[in-house]
Design a protein around this motif. Structure first.
Motif, PDB file in Angstrom:
ATOM      1  N   MET A   1       0.805  -1.265   0.116  1.00 10.09           N
ATOM      2  CA  MET A   1      -0.174  -0.098   0.112  1.00 10.09           C
ATOM      3  C   MET A   1       0.920   1.192  -0.134  1.00 10.09           C
ATOM      4  O   MET A   1       1.897   1.485   0.868  1.00 10.09           O
ATOM      5  CB  MET A   1      -0.760   0.099   1.332  1.00 10.09           C
ATOM      6  N   SER A   2       0.560   2.022  -0.810  1.00  6.41           N
ATOM      7  CA  SER A   2       1.247   3.339  -0.987  1.00  6.41           C
ATOM      8  C   SER A   2       1.048   4.235   0.226  1.00  6.41           C
ATOM      9  O   SER A   2       0.038   4.184   0.674  1.00  6.41           O
ATOM     10  CB  SER A   2       0.951   4.066  -2.251  1.00  6.41           C
ATOM     11  N   PRO A   3       2.153   5.158   0.440  1.00  3.43           N
ATOM     12  CA  PRO A   3       1.778   5.934   1.787  1.00  3.43           C
ATOM     13  C   PRO A   3       0.630   7.126   1.521  1.00  3.43           C
ATOM     14  O   PRO A   3      -0.050   7.084   2.476  1.00  3.43           O
ATOM     15  CB  PRO A   3       3.306   6.620   1.646  1.00  3.43           C
ATOM     16  N   ALA A   4       0.453   7.523   0.448  1.00  6.00           N
ATOM     17  CA  ALA A   4      -0.743   8.523   0.253  1.00  6.00           C
ATOM     18  C   ALA A   4      -2.250   7.649   0.286  1.00  6.00           C
ATOM     19  O   ALA A   4      -2.999   8.017   0.988  1.00  6.00           O
ATOM     20  CB  ALA A   4      -0.895   8.931  -1.183  1.00  6.00           C
ATOM     21  N   LEU A   5      -2.164   6.359  -0.167  1.00  7.62           N
ATOM     22  CA  LEU A   5      -3.305   5.621   0.039  1.00  7.62           C
ATOM     23  C   LEU A   5      -3.436   5.278   1.737  1.00  7.62           C
ATOM     24  O   LEU A   5      -4.634   5.335   1.999  1.00  7.62           O
ATOM     25  CB  LEU A   5      -3.193   4.322  -0.717  1.00  7.62           C
ATOM     26  N   ALA A   6      -2.496   4.904   2.172  1.00 11.76           N
ATOM     27  CA  ALA A   6      -2.524   4.770   3.656  1.00 11.76           C
ATOM     28  C   ALA A   6      -3.117   5.792   4.564  1.00 11.76           C
ATOM     29  O   ALA A   6      -3.632   5.912   5.187  1.00 11.76           O
ATOM     30  CB  ALA A   6      -1.103   4.301   4.309  1.00 11.76           C
ATOM     31  N   THR A   7      -2.611   7.219   4.026  1.00  8.43           N
ATOM     32  CA  THR A   7      -2.813   8.278   4.716  1.00  8.43           C
ATOM     33  C   THR A   7      -4.285   8.391   4.178  1.00  8.43           C
ATOM     34  O   THR A   7      -5.111   9.067   5.466  1.00  8.43           O
ATOM     35  CB  THR A   7      -2.071   9.457   4.058  1.00  8.43           C
ATOM     36  N   ALA A   8      -4.726   8.417   3.200  1.00  4.33           N
ATOM     37  CA  ALA A   8      -6.286   8.642   2.839  1.00  4.33           C
ATOM     38  C   ALA A   8      -7.252   7.538   3.562  1.00  4.33           C
ATOM     39  O   ALA A   8      -8.104   7.871   4.210  1.00  4.33           O
ATOM     40  CB  ALA A   8      -6.628   8.270   1.320  1.00  4.33           C
ATOM     41  N   VAL A   9      -6.758   6.168   3.774  1.00  2.00           N
ATOM     42  CA  VAL A   9      -7.480   5.337   4.624  1.00  2.00           C
ATOM     43  C   VAL A   9      -7.557   5.832   6.209  1.00  2.00           C
ATOM     44  O   VAL A   9      -8.359   5.577   6.770  1.00  2.00           O
ATOM     45  CB  VAL A   9      -6.810   3.976   4.560  1.00  2.00           C
ATOM     46  N   LEU A  10      -6.445   6.310   6.452  1.00  2.00           N
ATOM     47  CA  LEU A  10      -6.485   6.858   7.995  1.00  2.00           C
ATOM     48  C   LEU A  10      -7.361   7.764   8.024  1.00  2.00           C
ATOM     49  O   LEU A  10      -7.956   7.853   9.096  1.00  2.00           O
ATOM     50  CB  LEU A  10      -4.989   7.236   8.335  1.00  2.00           C
ATOM     51  N   GLY A  11      -7.553   8.890   7.301  1.00  3.76           N
ATOM     52  CA  GLY A  11      -8.206   9.963   7.187  1.00  3.76           C
ATOM     53  C   GLY A  11      -9.963   9.478   7.240  1.00  3.76           C
ATOM     54  O   GLY A  11     -10.743   9.840   7.919  1.00  3.76           O
ATOM     55  N   LEU A  12     -10.005   8.494   6.355  1.00  2.00           N
ATOM     56  CA  LEU A  12     -11.502   7.849   6.227  1.00  2.00           C
ATOM     57  C   LEU A  12     -11.918   7.143   7.557  1.00  2.00           C
ATOM     58  O   LEU A  12     -13.128   6.931   8.007  1.00  2.00           O
ATOM     59  CB  LEU A  12     -11.620   6.969   5.159  1.00  2.00           C
ATOM     60  N   VAL A  13     -10.984   6.318   8.247  1.00  2.00           N
ATOM     61  CA  VAL A  13     -11.191   5.634   9.460  1.00  2.00           C
ATOM     62  C   VAL A  13     -11.312   6.964  10.679  1.00  2.00           C
ATOM     63  O   VAL A  13     -12.266   6.443  11.492  1.00  2.00           O
ATOM     64  CB  VAL A  13      -9.987   4.846   9.507  1.00  2.00           C
ATOM     65  N   LEU A  14     -10.695   7.764  10.310  1.00  2.00           N
ATOM     66  CA  LEU A  14     -10.906   9.134  11.595  1.00  2.00           C
ATOM     67  C   LEU A  14     -12.382   9.403  11.266  1.00  2.00           C
ATOM     68  O   LEU A  14     -13.200   9.870  12.286  1.00  2.00           O
ATOM     69  CB  LEU A  14      -9.948  10.091  11.433  1.00  2.00           C
ATOM     70  N   VAL A  15     -12.778   9.697  10.070  1.00  2.00           N
ATOM     71  CA  VAL A  15     -14.133  10.196   9.785  1.00  2.00           C
ATOM     72  C   VAL A  15     -14.994   9.199  10.199  1.00  2.00           C
ATOM     73  O   VAL A  15     -16.072   9.767  11.001  1.00  2.00           O
ATOM     74  CB  VAL A  15     -14.342  10.823   8.283  1.00  2.00           C
ATOM     75  N   LEU A  16     -15.049   8.053   9.939  1.00  2.00           N
ATOM     76  CA  LEU A  16     -15.959   7.117  10.342  1.00  2.00           C
ATOM     77  C   LEU A  16     -15.918   6.972  11.646  1.00  2.00           C
ATOM     78  O   LEU A  16     -17.088   6.661  12.356  1.00  2.00           O
ATOM     79  CB  LEU A  16     -15.488   5.879   9.545  1.00  2.00           C
ATOM     80  N   THR A  17     -14.895   6.896  12.533  1.00  2.00           N
ATOM     81  CA  THR A  17     -14.790   6.965  14.137  1.00  2.00           C
ATOM     82  C   THR A  17     -15.539   8.087  14.670  1.00  2.00           C
ATOM     83  O   THR A  17     -16.395   7.980  15.456  1.00  2.00           O
ATOM     84  CB  THR A  17     -13.321   6.844  14.450  1.00  2.00           C
ATOM     85  N   ALA A  18     -15.305   9.337  14.037  1.00  2.00           N
ATOM     86  CA  ALA A  18     -16.011  10.383  14.570  1.00  2.00           C
ATOM     87  C   ALA A  18     -17.841  10.219  14.346  1.00  2.00           C
ATOM     88  O   ALA A  18     -18.369  10.762  15.212  1.00  2.00           O
ATOM     89  CB  ALA A  18     -15.666  11.766  13.802  1.00  2.00           C
TER      90      ALA A  18
END
Length: 95
Positions: free
Chosen positions: A1-18
């Motif tokens: 997984m590329s770093p940019a894709l991993a960062t996007a997944v982290l952002g989406l996980v944070l939004v879903l957690t919120a």
């Protein structure tokens, strides 16, 4: 997984957690991470559109300690490349 894709997944996980736990402070970093990741992916995709890199090796077989001519040809695409470095494993130093 590329770093940019991993960062996007982290952002989406944070939004879903919120959204799941009604934690409004997590929306801001989640949207920021996702926006930065998708922006970086778009920036690289637009900058490399039409870019061509070709490497030509001068000989099929070479004896040990003989010089081999290697030609690296780079053609800019739609975007003008202001500067760049060719870091190839076959070159002694980056060009």
């Amino acid at each position: 997984m590329s770093p940019a894709l991993a960062t996007a997944v982290l952002g989406l996980v944070l939004v879903l957690t919120a959204a799941t736990f009604d934690a409004e402070p997590l929306y801001v970093p989640g949207i920021a991470f996702a926006g930065l990741a998708f922006g970086a992916i778009a920036w690289v995709a637009l900058g490399s559109r039409g870019l061509k890199v070709a490497r030509t090796v001068g000989a099929r077989t070479v004896e040990e300690e003989q010089v081999v001519a290697i030609q690296v040809e780079i053609r800019a695409g739609t975007a003008v490349l202001p500067t760049g470095v060719v870091d190839d494993p076959l070159l002694p130093t980056p060009a």
